[in-house]
Structure formats: structure tokens, C-alpha cells
Motif scaffolding. Structure first.
Motif, short mmCIF file in Angstrom:
data_model
loop_
_atom_site.label_atom_id
_atom_site.label_comp_id
_atom_site.label_asym_id
_atom_site.label_seq_id
_atom_site.Cartn_x
_atom_site.Cartn_y
_atom_site.Cartn_z
N SER A 90 2.97 6.33 3.42
CA SER A 90 2.19 7.21 2.54
C SER A 90 1.18 8.02 3.34
O SER A 90 0.80 7.66 4.46
CB SER A 90 1.46 6.41 1.47
OG SER A 90 0.44 5.61 2.05
N THR A 93 -3.48 6.46 -0.30
CA THR A 93 -3.33 5.25 -1.12
C THR A 93 -4.68 4.90 -1.74
O THR A 93 -5.71 4.98 -1.07
CB THR A 93 -2.85 4.05 -0.29
OG1 THR A 93 -1.58 4.33 0.27
CG2 THR A 93 -2.75 2.78 -1.15
N TRP A 108 -0.06 5.78 -4.76
CA TRP A 108 0.02 6.40 -3.46
C TRP A 108 0.59 7.81 -3.59
O TRP A 108 1.12 8.18 -4.62
CB TRP A 108 0.89 5.57 -2.51
CG TRP A 108 2.33 5.45 -2.92
CD1 TRP A 108 2.85 4.60 -3.86
CD2 TRP A 108 3.43 6.20 -2.42
NE1 TRP A 108 4.20 4.78 -3.98
CE2 TRP A 108 4.59 5.75 -3.09
CE3 TRP A 108 3.55 7.22 -1.46
CZ2 TRP A 108 5.85 6.29 -2.85
CZ3 TRP A 108 4.81 7.75 -1.21
CH2 TRP A 108 5.95 7.28 -1.89
N SER A 109 0.46 8.57 -2.52
CA SER A 109 0.99 9.94 -2.49
C SER A 109 1.55 10.22 -1.10
O SER A 109 1.06 9.66 -0.10
CB SER A 109 -0.09 10.96 -2.84
OG SER A 109 0.45 12.27 -2.83
N ASN A 110 2.55 11.09 -1.05
CA ASN A 110 3.13 11.46 0.25
C ASN A 110 2.59 12.79 0.76
O ASN A 110 3.09 13.33 1.75
CB ASN A 110 4.65 11.51 0.17
CG ASN A 110 5.16 12.37 -0.99
OD1 ASN A 110 4.39 13.13 -1.57
ND2 ASN A 110 6.44 12.25 -1.32
N SER A 130 7.34 0.49 -4.80
CA SER A 130 6.92 1.68 -5.53
C SER A 130 7.29 1.52 -7.00
O SER A 130 8.37 1.02 -7.33
CB SER A 130 7.59 2.92 -4.94
OG SER A 130 7.03 4.10 -5.49
#
Length: 335
Positions: A90, A93, A108-110, A130
Motif C-alpha cells: 500500500s 494505511t 488502505w489505498s494504493n 483486503s
């Protein structure tokens, strides 16, 4: 609620006028406050969950472009040793909920663009998964967040539907299944916490303001602390919920709620700057009545907080108006 605070050395005494009904709720009048700030970013920290041994989940970083959220846990004694916790691969988070086994949930994010997709996650014994509700609409910007977890492997969270409204749900970790949460007559809901008996905390928007709720096996109770917009963010196993309310001037204050007596207590960090907009947001509570959250200081920084209750010798009641004395202490670093 009108109040006056007097600073005297290392202790700030806050005097609040309250009705006898409010005092009769057997809430905690006194707290010792402690800052929790990760040295990775001293300008932005939020403490979001706490378990019964005092382990805290949170993150640093505002999430704005170039300032990504970075998750962590931190535990006593001292709350000075931080353990990084970020979803594998990630970019951002937030670690939100933590149970008594140390398992955590969050999202979370990418990416880190300032406007980012969110995906829920669980971390059970160091294994990350996830989590995304299958009802999340395809296309657009997906949003899923897990915000609380109990000791029975059930998490509370929400996704955002195609109309942009949050829709609450429970996530059953062992079976990886979802139970939707619907508030009758409302277009949205956000589930934020769940206790070991299955009682859920959360909030929805009625079109003009936020309304907190407690859901006990489908029986909803709704609340607005002191008549203002209110959100519940966490719940413990002894009958208390925590959150925030926004007063008529737009200021946010922490709130503690006694479910049995339906009594509210307003709580602000004594170092919160007047007019900064956030006296306290309370996000988590454990069975020892330790509270975690964050506040805004005079430098405009967001500071993580831990508040530990001081037992009261007796409940004070008067007829008509009563005077409640609250003593706040803070650990000081000696130079």
C-alpha cells in the motif's frame, strides 16, 4: 454547555455547569490526558482504537498529496515505541480498530493524490486480508473502510454506494461474509464499532446534521449530544460509547455516552487551542475507560491523545443546577 478553565501549574481545572440529570449518569468527571505522537510526523497523528491492555492503533500523515497516512500500533508503558503497520504494497494505511488479541482492522489505498480509493483490511495474527463489500459499485472511486472489531471476529464498517452515500455493514472475518446495516427511513449509515454482545455504534445523516445511533439486535436508539450534530465512533463492553459532536459555532468536542442512563459528557483536551475547530474527537474506548482520539493545538497540528479516567469517590447530585469540577493532568517532558 458553558465552562471555564483555570490553568494552575501542571493541572488545568475545568468547571462546567450541568443539570442534576446529567450528573446522575455516573459518568467520569476527571481524566488525565497524554499526547501520543509518532516521531515520523509530529504535525498529524490520530489515535483510533484501544484494547484492554492499553495497546493503541492509529496513524500519522494527513493523507494530502505528499503526506501519506502511515499506520502503526503503540503500547504501554510509555507509549514511545511505535510498531509500523501498513497493508502490504500500500501507499497509505490507517489502522483503526484493535481487539484484545491485538488483531486490527482499518483501510488502505494504493495512491496518495489527496483523493484516493479506500479498501478495507483485516490483520489477524500478522496475516493481512483486503476487505471490500461486494455491493460496492463498479467504476468511480471505490470506498470501503473497517472501523471497529470485537473479540468474536466481527468488524464494523461501510462502503460508499453509487449515490455517494455510506452504507454500513458488519464483516465476519472467519467466513469472509457481510451483513448489511440499514437504518429505517435513512439513505445512509456508517457502522463504527461493535461490542462482544453484538451492540453496534454508528451514525447517519438526516439531511441537515449527523445523528448517532446504538443498534441492539435491530432496535435502534438515536442521539444528538446537547442537541447538536453527533457521531459515535467506538463502543466498549461495559456500556459506553464515544464520539464527537459539533456545536452551533462549528466547534467539535469529544463526547462520552452512558448507554444505560442515556447520559452524555462533553470532553475536550485541555491543550486544544480555542477556536482551532477541534477540542477533541474521541474514537476509541476500552473496558478500563481509557479513551483515544485527537485534537487540534495552537500550531494547527493534529495531536493524538490518550485520556485515562480518574475514579470519582461518589456521584455528585444537586437540585437544579450543579457544579462539576474536572481536573486535567498531563505528563510533561523535562528538558
Amino acid at each position: 454547555m458553558p465552562s471555564k478553565c483555570i490553568n494552575h501549574g501542571r493541572v488545568a481545572f475545568c468547571f462546567t455547569l450541568a443539570s442534576s440529570l446529567w450528573l446522575a449518569g455516573n459518568l467520569h468527571a476527571s481524566y488525565i490526558f497524554q499526547d501520543i505522537v509518532n516521531p515520523g510526523d509530529t504535525t498529524f497523528n490520530q489515535e483510533l482504537g484501544i484494547n484492554n491492555v492499553g495497546a493503541v492503533s492509529g496513524y500519522f500523515g494527513s493523507g494530502q498529496m505528499g503526506h501519506p497516512n502511515q499506520g502503526y500500533t503503540v503500547a504501554p508503558p510509555g507509549y514511545s515505541t511505535f510498531t509500523s503497520e501498513n497493508f502490504p504494497g500500500s501507499v497509505q494505511t490507517q489502522v483503526v480498530g484493535i481487539d484484545n488479541s491485538g488483531d486490527t482492522v482499518g483501510f488502505w489505498s494504493n495512491t496518495n493524490t489527496g483523493t484516493d480509493a479506500n479498501f478495507g483490511f483485516t490483520d489477524v495474527g500478522g496475516t493481512f486480508t483486503s476487505v471490500n463489500d461486494p455491493s460496492t459499485p463498479a467504476g468511480g472511486l471505490p470506498v470501503n473502510q473497517l472501523l471497529g472489531i470485537n473479540d468474536n471476529g466481527v468488524a464494523a464498517g461501510f462502503y460508499v454506494d453509487g449515490s455517494g452515500n455510506p452504507q454500513g455493514y458488519l464483516y465476519h472475518i472467519a467466513t469472509q461474509t457481510f451483513t448489511p446495516l440499514t437504518v429505517s427511513g435513512a439513505n445512509d449509515s456508517t457502522a463504527t464499532g461493535i461490542d462482544n454482545s453484538g451492540v453496534i455504534s454508528g451514525f447517519y445523516n438526516n439531511g441537515t446534521s449527523d445523528v448517532a445511533f446504538i443498534d441492539n439486535a435491530g432496535a435502534f436508539s438515536f442521539f444528538q449530544a446537547f442537541g447538536d450534530s453527533t457521531q459515535f465512533f467506538g463502543i466498549n463492553n461495559t456500556g459506553y460509547a464515544v464520539g464527537t459532536y459539533q456545536d452551533g459555532s462549528g466547534q467539535f468536542h469529544g463526547v462520552l455516552y452512558n448507554i444505560a442512563t442515556q447520559s452524555f459528557q462533553s470532553i475536550d483536551d485541555p491543550l486544544a487551542a480555542a477556536g482551532a475547530g477541534n477540542g477533541a474527537t474521541l474514537n476509541g474506548i476500552n473496558n478500563q475507560d481509557q479513551l483515544v482520539g485527537f485534537y487540534a493545538n495552537a500550531d494547527g497540528n493534529t495531536i493524538g491523545l490518550l485520556a485515562t479516567s480518574i475514579p470519582e469517590p461518589a456521584t455528585v447530585e444537586f437540585v437544579g443546577l450543579a457544579l462539576l469540577v474536572t481536573a486535567f493532568g498531563r505528563k510533561l517532558k523535562l528538558l
